[in-house]
Design an enzyme around this catalytic site. Sequence first.
Site, short mmCIF file in Angstrom:
data_model
loop_
_atom_site.label_atom_id
_atom_site.label_comp_id
_atom_site.label_asym_id
_atom_site.label_seq_id
_atom_site.Cartn_x
_atom_site.Cartn_y
_atom_site.Cartn_z
N ASP A 1 0.87 -1.12 -0.19
CA ASP A 1 -0.04 -0.05 0.07
C ASP A 1 0.79 1.28 -0.08
O ASP A 1 0.74 1.93 0.86
CB ASP A 1 -0.99 0.00 1.27
CG ASP A 1 -1.92 -1.20 1.43
OD1 ASP A 1 -2.29 -1.77 -0.08
OD2 ASP A 1 -2.11 -1.60 2.38
N GLU B 1 -13.07 -0.50 -6.74
CA GLU B 1 -12.95 -1.26 -5.66
C GLU B 1 -12.51 -0.77 -4.43
O GLU B 1 -12.91 -0.68 -3.45
CB GLU B 1 -12.02 -2.61 -6.14
CG GLU B 1 -11.88 -3.83 -4.98
CD GLU B 1 -13.09 -4.55 -4.69
OE1 GLU B 1 -13.94 -4.73 -5.91
OE2 GLU B 1 -13.33 -5.26 -3.78
N GLU C 1 23.80 6.63 5.32
CA GLU C 1 23.29 5.52 6.26
C GLU C 1 23.59 4.36 5.79
O GLU C 1 23.04 4.18 4.73
CB GLU C 1 21.88 5.95 6.64
CG GLU C 1 21.61 7.10 7.49
CD GLU C 1 22.33 7.42 8.88
OE1 GLU C 1 22.26 6.29 9.52
OE2 GLU C 1 22.96 8.41 8.90
N GLU D 1 21.68 1.85 6.40
CA GLU D 1 20.47 1.38 5.79
C GLU D 1 19.69 2.15 4.64
O GLU D 1 18.51 2.18 4.51
CB GLU D 1 19.32 1.67 6.99
CG GLU D 1 19.05 2.89 7.52
CD GLU D 1 20.05 3.32 8.41
OE1 GLU D 1 20.93 2.82 8.55
OE2 GLU D 1 19.52 4.57 9.27
O1 FUB Z 1 -3.31 -3.83 2.81
C1 FUB Z 1 -4.74 -4.06 3.34
C2 FUB Z 1 -5.64 -3.53 2.07
O2 FUB Z 1 -5.04 -4.27 0.90
C3 FUB Z 1 -5.48 -2.18 1.84
O3 FUB Z 1 -6.42 -1.38 2.59
C4 FUB Z 1 -6.19 -2.20 0.48
O4 FUB Z 1 -6.04 -1.34 -0.35
C5 FUB Z 1 -5.51 -3.62 -0.13
O5 FUB Z 1 -4.32 -3.20 -0.71
#
Ligand code: FUB
Length: 476
Positions: free
Chosen positions: A54, A228, A347, A349
Site C-alpha cells: 500500500d 474497488e 546511513e 540502511e
Molecule cells: O493492505 C490491506 C488492504 O489491502 C488495503 O487497505 C487495500 O487497499 C488492499 O491493498
Amino acid sequence: MMTARPLPPAGTRLTRAAAWVVGLLLVFAVVPAAVQPTAARADNPIVQHVYTADPAPLVHDGRVYLYTGHDEDGSTYFTMKDWRVWSTADMVNWTDHGSPLSLTTFSWASADAWAGQTVERNGRFYWYVPVKNKATGRMAIGVAVSDSPTGPFRDALGRPLVENGEIDPTVFIDDDGQAYLYWGNPNLTYVRLNADMTSYSGSPTRIPLTTAGFGTRTGDPNRPTLYEEGPWVYKRNGLYYLVFAAKCCSEFIAYSTAPGPTGPWTYRGTVMPTQGSSFTNHPGIVDFKGSSYFFYHNGALPGGGGYTRSVAVERFSYNADGTIPTINMTNAGAPQAGTLNPYVRQEAETIAWGSGIETEPSSEGGMNVGWIDNGDYVKVKGVAFGSGASSFTARVASGSGGGTVELRLGSPSGTVVGRCGVPNTGGWQTWTTVSCPVTGATGTQDLYLRFSGGSGYLLNMNWWQFSPGATAAPTH
Ligand code: FUB
C-alpha cells in the site's frame, strides 16, 4: 566479550540466490519480451528485508518519502500491525526510517493497519490510516501528526476522524487550500477537511459510482462499476485524477478524471494490468526531479503473495493529452535520478538491494543494518567516486568475533577496492569507528558492501563514508 544475539526481527531474509531468482521470475512472468531488461539487476521491489504494501509517496524537501503498510511474515490474511517510512533522493537508494506509526499509536484501534497516506501542510505531516475501532468493530479513519516526515507520529484526535466501516483514505489539497479526504470500499466517499487537517466541515458525501465514471464490472450485480478500493487523488494541469484499484479479484489499477475535485468523474481506463502474484494492488503517483513515478505492490519477493506483498516503482511519462499510459511491472524499477555522494556520511540502511540483512533501531538514532551473516551484502547504486577515494570509514558494532566489510564494485563478487576489519566491540549496540585504505574506486559505480567472516552474526553497521583521494571529489 561475546554476547548472544536473539533471532532477527521478522523479515524476509532474502538469500543472494533468491534475490536473483526474483529478478528472473519478474522478467519472465510479467514483463513483455520487448521491454525485458537485459541484466537481472533487480532494484524492484524497493525493499527486500520486510514485506511492504500500500505505497503512499510524498515529495518533500528534495526527497521522496514513501509511507507503506507492513505485511507480517507468513501472513494468511491482511495481518498488519504497523506502518513503515522510507525515503530516497535518487529513486533507487532507499533509506529505512523504521516504524514511526503502529496500531499502538491509536489507543482506540484493535487491528488492521491498512492503506494510508501522508500529506504535508504548514510544516506538519498528517498520516491518515484505516484501522479497526475496538469499540465498534468497524473500520474507521484515524489521523496521526508529526513535525517531521519520518515521525514520531502521535494520534491527533484520540478517536476516529470519520467512521463508516470503510477503508483506504487519500487526501488531496487543492490550489485554493481546500483539502479533501476520500476513502472507501465498496463505496467512495469524500469530506472537506478544515485547514487544521484533523476536522471537517459538512457531511461525508458519496461519490456516485456510475459506469460512465468508473467503468463497467461484469459478474457482480452488487458492484456494477470497476471501482474497488485504494483511491489516489491528485491534480495535474488543471485536471483532477482519481487512480484506484479496480475489480476484484485480482485487481488491476484504473483511473478516472474530472474537471473538479468532486467530479463528475469520467472513466479513462487501465494504468496497470493485473500482474505480479498479489490479488490486490494499490496506486501512488508523484512527480519528482522532472519525472513522474507510479508506485504499486506485488508479491515478487520469495514467500511473497497476496498477504506478503512488496512495494515497487516505475517511471512513466504522461501522454501529450494528459492520459496515463499503460504501465507494466518490471524487476529493474525506475532509473536512478542522479548519483549518490560517498564523501558525505551515508546511513548503512540506505539500500538499493539488500541480501540477507535486516535493520533495527540504532542506539545512536535512526536505524542500523544488522543480523549480518557471512556473504550477506548491501548494494548502493550509482556511487559517484569521481577521481578516486582514498579511504573508507564506518560506524560498526559487534557482539561476536566481528568480520570484514569488503568494498566491491559492480557485483557482490566484483573487484575489491578495500577491506575493513571489524572487531568485537563489546556489544551489538556498542559502536566504534573503523577505517581502511581504498584503491581503484573511481567514476560512478554500484558499490557492494559485502560482509565476510565466521559463522553466526558478524557485525552491525550504522553509517559509512569514503574520503576522496588527492584529487577533488564530485560536487553533487
Ligand atoms: O493492505 C490491506 C488492504 O489491502 C488495503 O487497505 C487495500 O487497499 C488492499 O491493498
